[in-house]
Enzyme design. Sequence first.
Site, PDB file in Angstrom:
ATOM      1  N   GLY A 162       0.783  -1.018  -0.075  1.00  0.00           N
ATOM      2  CA  GLY A 162      -0.013  -0.023  -0.019  1.00  0.00           C
ATOM      3  C   GLY A 162       0.830   1.108   0.032  1.00  0.00           C
ATOM      4  CG  MET A 189      -1.958   6.344   6.719  1.00  0.00           C
ATOM      5  SD  MET A 189      -1.075   7.387   7.773  1.00  0.00           S
ATOM      6  CE  MET A 189       0.221   6.217   8.262  1.00  0.00           C
ATOM      7  CB  THR A 230      -6.052  -2.726   5.771  1.00  0.00           C
ATOM      8  OG1 THR A 230      -4.863  -2.438   5.009  1.00  0.00           O
ATOM      9  CG2 THR A 230      -7.220  -2.489   4.797  1.00  0.00           C
ATOM     10  CB  THR A 231      -9.995   0.375   8.903  1.00  0.00           C
ATOM     11  OG1 THR A 231      -9.911   1.224   7.869  1.00  0.00           O
ATOM     12  CG2 THR A 231      -9.031   0.580   9.943  1.00  0.00           C
ATOM     13  CB  SER A 287      -4.378  -2.512  15.663  1.00  0.00           C
ATOM     14  OG  SER A 287      -5.214  -1.526  16.274  1.00  0.00           O
ATOM     15  CG  ASN A 313      -6.106   4.558  16.008  1.00  0.00           C
ATOM     16  OD1 ASN A 313      -5.108   4.737  16.547  1.00  0.00           O
ATOM     17  ND2 ASN A 313      -6.700   5.431  15.480  1.00  0.00           N
ATOM     18  CG  MET A 314      -1.155   1.263  13.162  1.00  0.00           C
ATOM     19  SD  MET A 314      -1.423  -0.721  13.923  1.00  0.00           S
ATOM     20  CE  MET A 314       0.296  -1.012  14.449  1.00  0.00           C
ATOM     21  CG  HIS A 321     -11.044   9.841  10.113  1.00  0.00           C
ATOM     22  ND1 HIS A 321     -12.107   9.128  11.125  1.00  0.00           N
ATOM     23  CD2 HIS A 321      -9.854   9.262  10.360  1.00  0.00           C
ATOM     24  CE1 HIS A 321     -11.241   8.411  11.905  1.00  0.00           C
ATOM     25  NE2 HIS A 321     -10.095   8.223  11.626  1.00  0.00           N
ATOM     26  CE  LYS A 361     -11.674   5.888   8.550  1.00  0.00           C
ATOM     27  NZ  LYS A 361     -10.405   5.028   8.083  1.00  0.00           N
ATOM     28  N   GLY A 368     -12.450   2.165  11.718  1.00  0.00           N
ATOM     29  CA  GLY A 368     -12.199   0.954  12.266  1.00  0.00           C
ATOM     30  C   GLY A 368     -11.854   1.242  13.819  1.00  0.00           C
TER      31      GLY A 368
END
Length: 249
Positions: free
Chosen positions: A9, A14, A89-90, A112, A114-115, A144, A148, A154
């Site tokens: 990605g 990101m 990835t969400t 996750s 969210n990191m 956001h 997005k 997520g």
Amino acid sequence: MSIKAIVHGAGGHMGQILCRLLIEHDAMELADAVDPFGGTVEADGRTILKSLDEITQPADVIIDFSHHSCCPSLMAYAEKKHLPVVLCTTGITEEEQKTVEQAAKSIAVFQSGNMSVGIALLRRLAREAAQIMEGCDIEIVEAHHNRKLDAPSGTALMLADEIKKVRPEAEYVLGRAGEHKRTPQEIGISSLRMGNVVGDHTVILATENQSITIQHHAQDRALFADGAITAAKFLIKQKPGIYDMDDML
């Protein structure tokens, strides 16, 4: 000896941030950059590959900031190469999640929505508040940037899932419209998409005579890339299975 990471990605916003941080990192390095949806030339002059099968460089871990539809092919490649995956990835569907769980039988997967360490703390605080404030109404609001794709985020779903651990009867209401009374078991989740907002998450717990608001504001997207790098360092030492932020912390 530095840890070699494949960025999957790499053409996205990101992914580009992560590639740049890896190029500048002391203990990790960018092995290869891949994006099935295309992208630009990376900061160090290399071209983003279009397929995982084009990878020629040795690697220790894959960090994914792509799209949930890539999960099946990504997991198949990781299993084949015996590489752990940090899955950032969400929006992953139930069917796609099954491919993650299957892969985790033979490789380590960090997953996750969210990191951010701050979000991990927000989850804990929200759960504790919901447990103490019995009978309160709970609403989650997330905001956001306008690019997005998935809604709710997520992270918002992670927060709701955490609260549901102490409110097992909870039902999620995504957005609110029409004419009907709010039920006591609802957890409302509202999504805002606007401008260049990095990521804001708010949990509101309200009774008849008081309310508590818990918020997290992401000020720079680099914090998510930093979290992914920290997760990669953690993951390469783990046995097969699915790990999350709580395991790392």
